[in-house]
Design an enzyme around this catalytic site. Structure first.
Site, short mmCIF file in Angstrom:
data_model
loop_
_atom_site.label_atom_id
_atom_site.label_comp_id
_atom_site.label_asym_id
_atom_site.label_seq_id
_atom_site.Cartn_x
_atom_site.Cartn_y
_atom_site.Cartn_z
CE LYS A 174 88.84 35.69 40.54
NZ LYS A 174 88.67 35.45 42.05
CB CYS A 282 82.72 49.72 48.01
SG CYS A 282 81.45 49.88 46.75
#
Length: 499
Positions: A174, A282
């Site tokens: 997903k 990140c």
């Protein structure tokens, strides 16, 4: 007519049936370039059923045969790298060279996963007892899933599905609905490489699709990368449903600059690590910590003009340092943090809020911003901004500098710049951060080591890629075996021991 993007299920591109769609923007222009289908729970359930039907036959293939599919996939990635980079750049906004790096770092994990035949070997002990042999084997979990973020739409999906598939699992991906095209293209290339239909399924969606993954009893494990609040949600709900879960969340990565550091090298590192990909990483460095006032002054003297002269351009400009942010909402959020930093009393040395790209005035562009005199009680220090904003926090001593990342709630990455080997060794030993760089600004480990932060940057026991990935996507079975040998020792009613 606006292009519609659906799903990839059972080896085929399929249209969405929920009737719900999300806009996919071109970050360079602000225009809607496609609509992506958002799956319903029923669509997710059907994809999982398809994966479950295909998985046993895939698991029955020996690991070397599975690895050969990934070898072919790596060849296809090299052939299609430019195509993938351009597709990624158009939806995400990072430059084409940066997008190619996104693909390359995913490719390297696929290369690592081709070693599955070796990595999945168990252990064997002959003569563990009278006529008794013991051995272990690693077996796939079944159907597993990955929920991946917008900022690395090629790399992180491959970090998830390559080792999972190499281990014999079927995979439900997903991806982010903001830039869905590259994950779908990767699934097509996996099929071309020889992966059986149904082993890799890409289902686009929002929270409804995520919840369907977390609640589906067939899915045995879930990997997630995103913000810490969502990581906590995925981890708690997945664990409550008895799944194996690994979640990687937010970050606030510090770079400490010691008085003996090569200042030109440190500034180069901060420019690339702080502003590359518009700060949407990140592992971006978002806090610079010079030790001593003279170090801080020297840093600001060299850093300020470099930030002022950053080359910002459309993602198609191969010479640009970085392109637009991914969405208008992301741009507004980052601008809001800069406004907040001024209110909190930080010194805005470089203000990029009003940058406009000529010819792309409606794009999501923002100039580089640089704060000085930031303190650890400010929100711009505490919270992840995820944009082209660097904060300088001045520390009087090494111990004060060390305490900043040590005491921060996030623990993803950290770096130190110094010529002093003793200071570097002490720093690496004491710091409570998952990934450490010594004169390396973005210490992302190579594919054969594991990637993962500490504290509220990571939830779960096992990290991404490297040996941990093979452990995460398999379970261990231990066999104790004895064949009849004429030994007659009668019934035993006490627990077996080594005596």
């Amino acid at each position: 007519m606006t292009k519609e993007i659906g799903h990839f299920i059972g080896g085929k591109a399929v249209a969405g049936t929920s009737g719900r769609f999300a806009d996919v923007f071109n970050p360079n222009t602000g225009e809607v370039q496609a609509k992506v289908a958002l799956a319903s729970k029923d669509e997710m359930t059907a994809a999982v059923a398809n994966a479950a039907a295909a998985q046993p036959a895939w698991a029955a293939r020996n690991p070397q045969v599975r690895a050969r599919v990934l070898m072919k996939f790596v060849d296809l990635l090299n052939t299609h790298k430019e195509e993938l980079a351009q597709l990624l750049s158009l939806e995400h906004g990072k430059t084409i060279p940066d997008s190619a790096g996104d693909v390359q770092r995913g490719l390297e994990v696929c290369e690592f996963a081709t070693g599955a035949a070796h990595l999945l070997k168990g252990e064997f002990t002959e003569g563990a007892g009278p006529g008794i042999d013991m051995y272990s084997m690693r077996q796939p979990l079944g159907v597993v899933a990955g929920i991946t973020p917008f900022n690395f739409p090629a790399m992180i999906p491959m970090w998830k599905f390559a080792p999972a598939i190499a281990c014999g699992n079927a995979f439900i991906l997903k991806p982010s609905e903001r830039d869905p095209s590259v994950p779908l293209r990767l699934a097509e290339l996996m099929l071309e490489a020889g992966l059986p239909e149904g082993i890799l399924n890409v289902v686009n969606g929002d929270k409804e699709a995520v919840d369907a993954i977390l609640d589906d009893e067939t899915i045995q494990a879930v990997g997630f990368v995103g913000s810490t609040p969502i990581a906590e949600y995925v981890y708690s709900r997945g664990c409550a449903n008895a799944k194996r879960v690994q979640c990687f969340g937010g970050a606030k990565n510090h770079m400490i600059i010691m008085p003996d550091a090569d200042m030109d090298q440190a500034v180069d590192a901060l420019i690339g690590a702080g502003y590359g990909s518009a700060g949407e990483r990140c592992m971006a460095i978002s806090v610079a910590v010079p030790v001593g006032e003279s170090t801080a002054d020297a840093l600001m003297e060299k850093l300020t003009p470099r930030v002022e002269n950053l080359r910002i351009g459309p993602s198609t400009d191969r010479e640009a340092d970085y392109g637009p942010l991914v969405t208008k909402q992301a741009l507004e959020k980052v601008r809001g943090y800069v406004d907040l930093g001024i209110e909190e009393g930080a010194t805005l040395a470089v203000d990029g809020r009003n940058f406009k790209m000529q010819g792309y005035e409606d794009g999501y562009f923002m100039g580089g911003c640089l704060f000085d005199n930031v303190t650890n009680d400010m929100r711009i220090y505490k919270e992840e901004i995820f944009g082209p904003v660097l904060s300088v926090v001045r520390a009087k001593t090494y111990d004060e500098a060390l305490s900043l990342p040590m005491e921060h709630e996030y623990g993803n990455g950290v770096a130190i710049y110094t010529r002093d080997g003793d200071a570097a060794r002490d720093f690496a030993s004491r710091i409570n951060i998952g990934m450490v760089g010594i004169n390396v600004p973005i210490p992302v480990p190579l594919a054969y080591y594991t990637f993962g932060g500490w504290k509220r940057s990571s939830f779960g026991d096992l990290n991404q890629h490297g040996p941990d990935s093979m452990r995460f996507y398999t379970r261990t079975k231990t066999i104790t075996s004895r064949w009849p040998s004429g030994i007659k020792d009668g019934a035993e009613f006490s627990i077996p021991t080594m005596n």
